[in-house]
Design a protein around this motif. Structure first.
Motif, mmCIF file in Angstrom:
data_model
loop_
_atom_site.group_PDB
_atom_site.id
_atom_site.type_symbol
_atom_site.label_atom_id
_atom_site.label_comp_id
_atom_site.label_asym_id
_atom_site.label_seq_id
_atom_site.Cartn_x
_atom_site.Cartn_y
_atom_site.Cartn_z
ATOM 1 N N PRO A 155 0.680 -1.184 0.183
ATOM 2 C CA PRO A 155 -0.220 0.112 -0.135
ATOM 3 C C PRO A 155 0.807 1.197 0.197
ATOM 4 O O PRO A 155 0.583 2.188 -0.690
ATOM 5 C CB PRO A 155 -0.950 -0.170 1.337
ATOM 6 C CG PRO A 155 -0.945 -1.543 1.479
ATOM 7 C CD PRO A 155 0.346 -2.112 1.102
ATOM 8 N N ARG A 156 1.978 1.208 0.708
ATOM 9 C CA ARG A 156 2.850 2.401 0.619
ATOM 10 C C ARG A 156 3.334 2.691 -0.707
ATOM 11 O O ARG A 156 3.388 3.822 -0.970
ATOM 12 C CB ARG A 156 3.822 2.364 1.842
ATOM 13 C CG ARG A 156 4.657 3.831 1.898
ATOM 14 C CD ARG A 156 5.579 3.538 3.052
ATOM 15 N NE ARG A 156 5.609 2.490 3.867
ATOM 16 C CZ ARG A 156 6.838 2.221 4.655
ATOM 17 N NH1 ARG A 156 7.957 2.896 4.492
ATOM 18 N NH2 ARG A 156 6.647 1.339 5.697
ATOM 19 N N PHE A 157 4.083 1.624 -1.312
ATOM 20 C CA PHE A 157 4.353 1.793 -2.788
ATOM 21 C C PHE A 157 3.279 2.331 -3.831
ATOM 22 O O PHE A 157 3.551 2.987 -4.422
ATOM 23 C CB PHE A 157 5.159 0.427 -3.046
ATOM 24 C CG PHE A 157 6.265 0.148 -2.230
ATOM 25 C CD1 PHE A 157 7.301 1.096 -1.794
ATOM 26 C CD2 PHE A 157 6.679 -1.151 -1.935
ATOM 27 C CE1 PHE A 157 8.278 0.745 -1.268
ATOM 28 C CE2 PHE A 157 7.787 -1.463 -1.136
ATOM 29 C CZ PHE A 157 8.744 -0.355 -0.691
ATOM 30 N N ALA A 158 2.413 1.699 -3.461
ATOM 31 C CA ALA A 158 1.156 2.142 -4.324
ATOM 32 C C ALA A 158 0.748 3.667 -4.048
ATOM 33 O O ALA A 158 0.633 4.668 -5.020
ATOM 34 C CB ALA A 158 -0.218 1.515 -3.843
ATOM 35 N N GLY A 159 0.938 4.249 -2.763
ATOM 36 C CA GLY A 159 0.759 5.495 -2.543
ATOM 37 C C GLY A 159 1.796 6.381 -3.376
ATOM 38 O O GLY A 159 1.721 7.505 -3.761
ATOM 39 N N TYR A 160 3.262 6.179 -3.243
ATOM 40 C CA TYR A 160 4.156 6.626 -3.663
ATOM 41 C C TYR A 160 4.085 6.643 -5.351
ATOM 42 O O TYR A 160 4.379 7.500 -5.746
ATOM 43 C CB TYR A 160 5.558 5.955 -3.715
ATOM 44 C CG TYR A 160 6.136 5.967 -1.992
ATOM 45 C CD1 TYR A 160 5.980 7.293 -1.432
ATOM 46 C CD2 TYR A 160 6.611 4.942 -1.342
ATOM 47 C CE1 TYR A 160 6.543 7.278 -0.108
ATOM 48 C CE2 TYR A 160 7.137 5.138 -0.091
ATOM 49 C CZ TYR A 160 6.893 6.258 0.722
ATOM 50 O OH TYR A 160 7.344 6.459 1.814
ATOM 51 N N ALA A 161 3.590 5.533 -5.962
ATOM 52 C CA ALA A 161 3.197 5.319 -7.361
ATOM 53 C C ALA A 161 2.309 6.691 -7.660
ATOM 54 O O ALA A 161 2.324 7.371 -8.509
ATOM 55 C CB ALA A 161 2.783 4.284 -7.786
ATOM 56 N N LEU A 162 1.196 6.552 -6.598
ATOM 57 C CA LEU A 162 0.261 7.749 -7.140
ATOM 58 C C LEU A 162 0.806 9.157 -6.909
ATOM 59 O O LEU A 162 0.604 9.886 -7.719
ATOM 60 C CB LEU A 162 -0.993 7.565 -6.364
ATOM 61 C CG LEU A 162 -1.992 6.549 -6.525
ATOM 62 C CD1 LEU A 162 -3.000 6.293 -5.140
ATOM 63 C CD2 LEU A 162 -2.640 6.631 -7.761
ATOM 64 N N MET A 163 1.688 9.315 -6.311
ATOM 65 C CA MET A 163 2.174 10.625 -5.923
ATOM 66 C C MET A 163 3.164 11.026 -7.178
ATOM 67 O O MET A 163 3.039 12.131 -7.672
ATOM 68 C CB MET A 163 3.235 10.869 -4.649
ATOM 69 C CG MET A 163 2.067 10.910 -3.485
ATOM 70 S SD MET A 163 3.223 11.261 -1.818
ATOM 71 C CE MET A 163 4.089 9.873 -1.675
ATOM 72 N N ALA A 164 4.027 9.863 -7.747
ATOM 73 C CA ALA A 164 4.774 10.053 -8.792
ATOM 74 C C ALA A 164 3.769 10.285 -10.091
ATOM 75 O O ALA A 164 4.143 11.344 -11.051
ATOM 76 C CB ALA A 164 5.536 8.808 -9.006
ATOM 77 N N LEU A 165 2.661 9.738 -10.216
ATOM 78 C CA LEU A 165 2.057 9.832 -11.167
ATOM 79 C C LEU A 165 1.374 11.340 -11.398
ATOM 80 O O LEU A 165 1.202 11.854 -12.276
ATOM 81 C CB LEU A 165 0.410 8.805 -11.109
ATOM 82 C CG LEU A 165 -0.544 9.098 -12.279
ATOM 83 C CD1 LEU A 165 0.068 8.753 -13.645
ATOM 84 C CD2 LEU A 165 -1.461 8.252 -11.951
ATOM 85 N N ALA A 166 1.042 11.825 -10.076
ATOM 86 C CA ALA A 166 0.721 13.204 -10.075
ATOM 87 C C ALA A 166 1.748 14.164 -10.274
ATOM 88 O O ALA A 166 1.338 14.980 -11.233
ATOM 89 C CB ALA A 166 0.221 13.605 -8.685
ATOM 90 N N ALA A 167 2.953 13.800 -10.116
ATOM 91 C CA ALA A 167 3.969 14.932 -10.623
ATOM 92 C C ALA A 167 4.164 14.710 -12.359
ATOM 93 O O ALA A 167 4.500 15.798 -12.711
ATOM 94 C CB ALA A 167 5.438 14.352 -9.829
ATOM 95 N N LEU A 168 4.124 13.471 -12.560
ATOM 96 C CA LEU A 168 4.171 13.258 -13.919
ATOM 97 C C LEU A 168 3.097 14.136 -14.738
ATOM 98 O O LEU A 168 3.446 14.721 -15.760
ATOM 99 C CB LEU A 168 3.957 11.819 -14.579
ATOM 100 C CG LEU A 168 5.329 11.133 -14.270
ATOM 101 C CD1 LEU A 168 5.273 9.668 -14.580
ATOM 102 C CD2 LEU A 168 6.708 11.704 -14.734
ATOM 103 N N LEU A 169 1.790 13.999 -14.192
ATOM 104 C CA LEU A 169 0.651 14.849 -15.044
ATOM 105 C C LEU A 169 1.088 16.214 -14.881
ATOM 106 O O LEU A 169 0.792 16.863 -15.766
ATOM 107 C CB LEU A 169 -0.616 14.119 -14.278
ATOM 108 C CG LEU A 169 -1.223 13.169 -14.479
ATOM 109 C CD1 LEU A 169 -2.339 12.738 -13.533
ATOM 110 C CD2 LEU A 169 -1.704 13.069 -15.837
#
Length: 82
Positions: A5-19
């Motif tokens: 779950p923590r890595f999924a949260g980090y992935a969502l934050m990275a996706l937000a940065a890429l967007l």
């Protein structure tokens, strides 16, 4: 407990940065009827919420584990109770 779950949260934050980066460079104007900034904020907030929740739950489990391993505390009796 899995750290997924923590890595999924980090992935969502990275996706937000890429967007946000793609929006800044003009590659994306919107996703459907929504502006990219709104989607990036929403995805980033969900990611942060997941990461902080995972960290808080792990901290609580660590405190419970430490309390189980600690020696029992003796009750102090005051002189008035005798």
């Amino acid at each position: 407990m899995s750290r997924a779950p923590r890595f999924a949260g980090y992935a969502l934050m990275a996706l937000a940065a890429l967007l946000a980066l793609a929006s800044r460079r003009g590659l994306i104007d919107g996703i459907g009827p929504f502006p990219v900034a709104a989607i990036a904020l929403l995805v980033g907030m969900i990611g942060v919420m997941i990461v902080f929740t995972d960290l808080m739950v792990r901290g609580l489990y660590a405190q419970v584990g430490a309390a189980k391993d600690a020696p029992p505390v003796e009750e102090k009796r005051s002189d008035d109770e005798e």
